[in-house]
Design an enzyme around this catalytic site. Structure first.
Site: not given
Ligand code: PEP
Length: 248
Positions: A9-11, A94, A96, A172, A211, A232-233
């Site tokens: 998930n590149w956000k 999601h 967010e 995150g 994470s 994510g990251g």
């Protein structure tokens, strides 16, 4: 046995220049990896994904979708448009989006339906906040989020979704759920799927997100009900993303 699935998930990250390198490095580094993999990118980069990834083992998708099909909805992107760019997956719900855009579970269910109607796979995110975990309300919180979607689907469609358990406090933050904590919730989610459609429960992938990184991926992915990861990251660095794919 369910095949493992690792989704990035590149956000709201990326640029036309850096994406090419990242995508090509991922493809080049796959080297016979057994897990399926995909990247969910910002909508403006979908055409680039189609150009770089078509014909490779890496699928691509979007991070959100409108519940509407065309019309006067400024700023929205509908499922048919995403399908035109070859998306296989669309993330819905999601945390967010739930937090910053006040999306509730009823809306998330409608988004999942829109994705399915356009022939793609919704990745339905559920997860508890830190307050809910500390109050012992994890099962209730994630249970209600998944049930809202399951109740909106007809029985056969249950087999066409992916579920992602993402504890909000782990996203995150560098703080991941332990493998045992995650497995507990995944087993609950599997039981909920089973209650709706027993056959589907055997095939629907339940991903863990929060994470996940090369150092913890192996132990998380070894759990019987953890079928992959929503990353994510660590999905923004080819080396880390590939290490997670190899751990699967
Ligand atoms: C996510 O945003 O879906 C996620 C899991 O992020 P991170 O891996 O950075 O915690």
């Amino acid at each position: 046995m369910r095949a493992k699935l690792i989704v990035g998930n590149w956000k709201m990250n990326g640029s036309r220049a850096t994406n090419v390198t990242l995508l090509k490095d991922i493809v080049a580094g796959l080297d016979g990896a057994r897990a399926g993999c995909a990247v969910c990118v910002p909508a403006p980069f979908l055409q680039q994904c189609e150009e770089v990834l078509a014909g490779t083992p890496v699928a691509w998708g979007a991070q959100d979708v409108s519940i509407h099909a065309f019309g006067a909805y400024t700023g929205e992107v509908c499922a048919q448009m995403l399908a035109e760019f070859g998306c296989r997956y669309v993330i819905v719900g999601h945390s967010e989006r739930r937090a910053y855009h006040r999306e509730d579970s009823a809306l998330v269910a409608q988004k999942a339906l829109a994705v399915l109607a356009a022939g793609m796979t919704p990745i339905v995110c559920v997860g508890e906040t830190l307050e809910e975990r500390e109050a012992g309300a994890t099962a209730q919180a994630v249970g209600a989020q998944l049930d809202a979607v399951l109740e909106a689907l007809d029985t056969a469609a249950v087999a066409r979704i992916v579920v992602a358990y993402e504890p909000v406090w782990a996203i995150g933050t560098g703080m991941n759920a332990t493998p045992a904590m995650a497995q507990d919730v995944h087993a609950q989610l599997r039981a909920q799927l089973k209650a709706r459609n027993a056959d589907a429960a055997e095939v629907v992938p339940i991903l863990y997100g929060g994470s996940m990184k090369p150092e913890n991926a192996k132990d998380l992915l070894a759990q019987p009900d953890i079928d992959g990861g929503l990353i994510g990251g660590a999905a923004l660095k080819a080396e880390d993303f590939l290490a997670i794919i190899r751990a699967a």
